[in-house]
Design an enzyme around this catalytic site. Structure first.
Site, PDB file in Angstrom:
ATOM      1  N   SER A  39      -3.748   2.575  12.674  1.00  0.00           N
ATOM      2  CA  SER A  39      -2.919   3.307  12.905  1.00  0.00           C
ATOM      3  C   SER A  39      -2.375   3.874  11.304  1.00  0.00           C
ATOM      4  O   SER A  39      -1.793   5.239  11.143  1.00  0.00           O
ATOM      5  CB  SER A  39      -1.327   2.845  13.060  1.00  0.00           C
ATOM      6  OG  SER A  39      -1.361   2.749  14.408  1.00  0.00           O
ATOM      7  N   LYS A  49      -3.320   7.740  11.230  1.00  0.00           N
ATOM      8  CA  LYS A  49      -2.443   8.581  11.703  1.00  0.00           C
ATOM      9  C   LYS A  49      -1.929   9.494  10.690  1.00  0.00           C
ATOM     10  O   LYS A  49      -1.568  10.818  10.624  1.00  0.00           O
ATOM     11  CB  LYS A  49      -1.093   7.969  12.433  1.00  0.00           C
ATOM     12  CG  LYS A  49      -1.540   7.254  13.624  1.00  0.00           C
ATOM     13  CD  LYS A  49      -0.344   6.356  14.312  1.00  0.00           C
ATOM     14  CE  LYS A  49      -0.883   5.848  15.558  1.00  0.00           C
ATOM     15  NZ  LYS A  49       0.080   4.647  15.879  1.00  0.00           N
ATOM     16  N   TYR A 100      -8.563   9.834  19.678  1.00  0.00           N
ATOM     17  CA  TYR A 100      -7.625   8.901  19.005  1.00  0.00           C
ATOM     18  C   TYR A 100      -8.169   7.776  18.782  1.00  0.00           C
ATOM     19  O   TYR A 100      -8.042   6.908  17.764  1.00  0.00           O
ATOM     20  CB  TYR A 100      -6.162   8.975  19.722  1.00  0.00           C
ATOM     21  CG  TYR A 100      -5.200   7.860  19.529  1.00  0.00           C
ATOM     22  CD1 TYR A 100      -4.389   7.921  18.437  1.00  0.00           C
ATOM     23  CD2 TYR A 100      -5.148   6.533  20.219  1.00  0.00           C
ATOM     24  CE1 TYR A 100      -3.604   6.857  17.940  1.00  0.00           C
ATOM     25  CE2 TYR A 100      -4.069   5.774  20.100  1.00  0.00           C
ATOM     26  CZ  TYR A 100      -3.342   5.728  18.815  1.00  0.00           C
ATOM     27  OH  TYR A 100      -2.575   4.714  18.258  1.00  0.00           O
ATOM     28  N   TYR A 126       7.239   1.550  12.103  1.00  0.00           N
ATOM     29  CA  TYR A 126       7.874   1.618  13.417  1.00  0.00           C
ATOM     30  C   TYR A 126       9.281   0.993  13.181  1.00  0.00           C
ATOM     31  O   TYR A 126       9.973   1.582  12.280  1.00  0.00           O
ATOM     32  CB  TYR A 126       7.115   0.795  14.379  1.00  0.00           C
ATOM     33  CG  TYR A 126       5.644   1.284  14.337  1.00  0.00           C
ATOM     34  CD1 TYR A 126       5.137   2.457  14.617  1.00  0.00           C
ATOM     35  CD2 TYR A 126       4.657   0.214  13.963  1.00  0.00           C
ATOM     36  CE1 TYR A 126       3.831   2.692  14.514  1.00  0.00           C
ATOM     37  CE2 TYR A 126       3.596   0.662  13.637  1.00  0.00           C
ATOM     38  CZ  TYR A 126       3.094   1.888  13.881  1.00  0.00           C
ATOM     39  OH  TYR A 126       1.835   1.979  13.732  1.00  0.00           O
ATOM     40  N   VAL A 152      -2.407  -2.055  12.964  1.00  0.00           N
ATOM     41  CA  VAL A 152      -2.572  -3.401  13.453  1.00  0.00           C
ATOM     42  C   VAL A 152      -3.832  -4.257  13.037  1.00  0.00           C
ATOM     43  O   VAL A 152      -4.044  -5.202  13.436  1.00  0.00           O
ATOM     44  CB  VAL A 152      -2.427  -3.329  15.109  1.00  0.00           C
ATOM     45  CG1 VAL A 152      -1.131  -3.067  15.395  1.00  0.00           C
ATOM     46  CG2 VAL A 152      -3.513  -2.564  15.788  1.00  0.00           C
TER      47      VAL A 152
HETATM   48  N1  GLN Z   1      -5.100   1.664  18.209  1.00  0.00           N
HETATM   49  C1  GLN Z   1      -3.937   1.008  17.890  1.00  0.00           C
HETATM   50  C2  GLN Z   1      -3.221   1.278  19.409  1.00  0.00           C
HETATM   51  O1  GLN Z   1      -3.259   2.524  19.896  1.00  0.00           O
HETATM   52  C3  GLN Z   1      -3.240   1.330  16.819  1.00  0.00           C
HETATM   53  C4  GLN Z   1      -1.779   0.753  16.596  1.00  0.00           C
HETATM   54  C5  GLN Z   1      -1.565   0.365  15.403  1.00  0.00           C
HETATM   55  O2  GLN Z   1      -2.116   0.258  14.456  1.00  0.00           O
HETATM   56  N2  GLN Z   1       0.010   0.152  15.343  1.00  0.00           N
HETATM   57  O3  GLN Z   1      -2.524   0.590  20.013  1.00  0.00           O
END
Ligand code: GLN
Length: 308
Positions: free
Chosen positions: A64, A67, A191, A243, A261
């Site tokens: 993420s 993003k 994505y 988050y 993650v």
């Molecule tokens: N690729 C992961 C997902 O879409 C990214 C989530 C994350 O890093 N928080 O679940």
């Protein structure tokens, strides 16, 4: 003058014993296999100086953290119209939550939760072929890292695609509300690849420098986004980057950050530099547990905070 290399070394030493306290993400099978004892840190300064600790040269899945970069690219491509597709309020819920999407008519709260990042990628595609957009994102990351060796880990991308029911659900949900301009598979296909970009702490810290320097990459001299946009991206990172753990991170670290993650966190110290940490063990919200401890100690020792 503050000895930043020493602050980094101290933060590394304080956080190292906490590697086992977190839990490696296992909902993406390719990530479950990562050794949780790895731990790296890198600090990039605008004059090109880089300080590193531990496994700072081992590539990991940025997940993420990507993003933030697709947000910058989308703002650059379509400008403020992006905000018709995605909001900029903290969500207070999990990164892959679907509940708010229903009550908020398919407009995700912000670009740093999964739904919002998928909506942002949809706008970045802007009528183009998905492969071309994945290439654009990768080229941007290579340029920001100053390293043409940055790659997409195709095993991780395939693993995400195989297990991506939840992300597809978010995308279909937005589609049902008319908030997706391209086919679901095209959008999630990009994505999954952006999340599967593999970078080291050294590369990631270097890549974040433009956000610390008002949108200008200090090492190439390119103005990548307008200064006001860089400030706003940092504001969104501060409020939404972790988050439902964003308040805690702001309280403890006091700098804009974005977690993934894979265990990476990119942290921006406006006017000062960028810090990347990587430790695969996560807290319950999906932020690197030892990584957040390291950043808390580094920011405190360096005296870096946006609340000065
Ligand atoms: N690729 C992961 C997902 O879409 C990214 C989530 C994350 O890093 N928080 O679940």
């Amino acid at each position: 003058m503050t000895d930043l290399a020493r602050c980094l070394a101290e933060a590394y030493a304080v956080a190292l014993p906490h590697r086992r306290d977190g839990k490696v993400a296992d909902y993406i099978p390719a990530l479950a296999a990562v050794d949780p004892m790895q731990f790296g840190m890198a600090l990039a300064l605008p004059d090109g100086t880089l300080h590193v600790e531990g496994d700072a040269d081992t590539p990991f899945s940025i997940q993420s953290v990507s993003k933030v970069f697709t947000l910058a690219l989308a703002l650059r491509r379509i400008g403020s119209d992006l905000w018709t597709s995605v909001g900029r309020e903290p969500s207070g819920s999990a990164f892959n939550s679907v509940v708010q999407l229903e009550s908020e008519q398919g407009i995700p709260r912000n670009p740093l939760i999964n739904a919002g990042a998928i909506a942002t990628t949809d706008r970045l595609i802007d009528g183009r072929d998905g492969d071309a957009v994945a290439d654009e994102i990768l080229a941007f990351m290579r340029a920001r890292a100053g390293d043409p060796g940055v790659e997409i880990d195709l095993d991780v991308a395939a693993s995400e695609a195989r297990t991506g029911a939840r992300n597809r659900s978010l995308a279909y949900f937005m589609d049902a509300f008319g908030n997706l301009r391209h086919p679901v598979e095209t959008v999630v296909g990009v994505y999954f690849r952006q999340c599967a970009i593999a970078m080291s702490c050294r590369q990631l810290a270097r890549a974040g420098l433009f956000l610390a320097m008002e949108g200008r990459d200090p090492l190439t001299g390119e103005q990548l986004v307008d200064p006001h946009r860089a400030r706003r991206i940092n504001a969104i990172m501060m409020l939404c980057g972790h988050y439902d753990n964003s308040g805690e991170f702001a309280f403890r670290v006091g700098l804009p950050g974005k977690s993934g993650v894979g265990g990476g966190i990119l942290c921006i110290a406006p006017g000062q530099g960028a810090i990347a940490v990587w430790s695969p063990g996560l807290n319950e919200a999906g932020t690197s547990l030892a990584g957040a401890i390291a950043l808390e100690h580094f920011a405190y020792a360096a005296g870096w905070s946006v609340f000065d």
